[in-house]
Enzyme design. Structure first.
Site, short mmCIF file in Angstrom:
data_model
loop_
_atom_site.label_atom_id
_atom_site.label_comp_id
_atom_site.label_asym_id
_atom_site.label_seq_id
_atom_site.Cartn_x
_atom_site.Cartn_y
_atom_site.Cartn_z
N THR A 69 -4.73 -0.86 -5.55
CA THR A 69 -4.38 -2.02 -4.73
C THR A 69 -4.97 -1.94 -3.33
O THR A 69 -5.24 -2.97 -2.70
CB THR A 69 -2.85 -2.17 -4.64
OG1 THR A 69 -2.29 -2.06 -5.95
CG2 THR A 69 -2.44 -3.51 -4.07
N LYS A 114 3.93 -0.10 -2.67
CA LYS A 114 2.49 0.13 -2.44
C LYS A 114 1.82 -1.12 -1.90
O LYS A 114 0.77 -1.04 -1.25
CB LYS A 114 1.82 0.63 -3.72
CG LYS A 114 2.01 -0.25 -4.95
CD LYS A 114 1.01 -1.37 -5.08
CE LYS A 114 1.38 -2.28 -6.22
NZ LYS A 114 0.48 -3.45 -6.35
N SER A 117 -7.32 -7.39 -5.12
CA SER A 117 -5.98 -7.28 -4.56
C SER A 117 -5.71 -8.38 -3.53
O SER A 117 -6.36 -8.45 -2.49
CB SER A 117 -5.79 -5.91 -3.91
OG SER A 117 -4.61 -5.87 -3.15
N ARG A 118 -4.72 -9.22 -3.83
CA ARG A 118 -4.33 -10.25 -2.87
C ARG A 118 -3.77 -9.62 -1.60
O ARG A 118 -3.95 -10.14 -0.50
CB ARG A 118 -3.27 -11.16 -3.49
CG ARG A 118 -3.82 -12.22 -4.39
CD ARG A 118 -2.72 -13.00 -5.05
NE ARG A 118 -2.57 -12.66 -6.45
CZ ARG A 118 -1.52 -12.95 -7.19
NH1 ARG A 118 -0.50 -13.57 -6.66
NH2 ARG A 118 -1.48 -12.61 -8.46
#
Length: 342
Positions: free
Chosen positions: A250, A193, A256-257
């Site tokens: 995400t 994901k 979310s990075r």
């Protein structure tokens, strides 16, 4: 039952899980590589590097001595970057009790071997430990978990007793834990994901709207599932917390990075600039590398992953990548109608 637990890795996710365990009354030893960071966490009850402004429980003590962290501990939880997993396991091996419950919370592949984290662990640790391995996955941003915001995850294992023990260790009024016997699916969904999250961020960075993001998530889930099933996962896992749940979180969150990395790429920045600006591991980058090779090896079509690989590693312009996806040949939406076209 109150237990002594070691958490290996004091990044944001490891620290958040240590906080959950401490909230449940467990005594937690948090291992960190840097002795100065370990001292700061223990004395100030904060991890300002990764979770600034958050007060940690006094039941959490940090150390840079790995043997001291895990020796005689009945439970060890791994929350380290995927590229460090093999060496961490080698370092841990001499100090682990033979009856330890080992849990990992790492979402990624090992580059080169293309192995899932459980496969790496199984190669480096004795069978009596690795056969009881459990994995945590699901939509769980550390920034929300550590602030006790409602979060729901899944713990997966081929050992029912490991699932139930892990569930009991972690579950509380803010952190709900389900069980799932599909360890392969939980690992694959959690890792793959991150690729789609890069794409979602890129879509936003390009200025596209909700239509584009909805299509990206939907078709992204289709190709994640396609590869997952080929590698032995169970279909329901991709419709659950480790699959669509983690995918939505995400791909849509400011925490979310991977989304942030994609957003910066969509704004025209190069990968090196992006990684330097974020300053932490962006697992989706390595995962895109691994998945593109896996897709070719397994003869599974993953067009979104392939386009993102081109943007990340071959200098493809993000807008050209979108044009490439939109210009693909017409086909059916669901493979069961025409399995030869995806």
């Amino acid at each position: 039952m109150i237990q002594n637990v070691a958490v290996i890795g004091a990044g944001s996710w490891g620290t958040a899980l240590a906080s959950v365990l401490a909230d449940n009354g467990h005594q937690v030893t948090l291992w960190v590589r840097d002795p100065k960071q370990a001292e700061a966490i223990t004395t100030t009850h904060r991890n300002e590097k990764y979770l600034p402004g958050v007060e940690l429980s006094a039941r959490i003590a940090a150390t840079s001595d790995m043997h001291a962290a895990v020796s005689e501990k009945p439970v060890v939880l791994l929350a380290v970057p995927s590229h460090a997993m093999r060496q961490i396991c080698r370092d841990l091996a001499p100090s682990l009790a033979s009856d330890v419950l080992l849990i990992h919370a790492v979402k990624g592949f090992e580059l080169g071997t293309l192995k899932r984290m459980s496969e790496v662990i199984q190669e480096e640790l004795p069978f009596e430990i690795s056969s009881r391995l459990a994995v945590i996955s699901g939509p769980s941003h550390a920034e929300e978990v550590v602030r006790r915001q409602p979060t729901t995850v899944v713990v997966a294992s081929e050992s029912e007793s490991s699932m139930l023990r892990s569930q009991d260790l972690l579950m509380n009024r803010n952190f709900r834990v389900y069980t799932n016997p599909d360890l392969i699916g939980a690992e694959l969904a959690g890792a793959l994901k991150n690729i789609i999250a890069l794409g979602a961020g890129m879509s936003d960075g390009l200025g596209f709207g909700d239509n584009a993001k909805a299509a990206l998530l939907t078709r992204g889930l289709a190709e994640i599932s396609r590869l997952g099933l080929k590698l032995g996962a169970m279909p329901p896992t991709f419709a659950g917390l480790a699959g669509i749940g983690d995918l939505v979180a995400t791909c849509t969150s400011k925490h979310s990075r991977n989304w942030r990395a994609g957003f910066l790429l969509g704004q025209g920045k190069k990968l090196e600039e992006v990684l330097q600006e974020i300053g932490m591991v962006v697992e989706g980058v390595r995962t895109t590398q691994a998945a593109d090779v896996l897709a070719k090896r397994e003869d599974v079509e993953m067009p979104i992953t392939h386009v993102l690989y081109g943007v990340l590693f071959e200098g493809k312009d993000p807008r050209q990548g979108v044009e490439q996806l939109m210009g693909r040949l017409k086909t059916y939406e669901t493979e069961y109608l025409n399995p030869d076209h995806v």
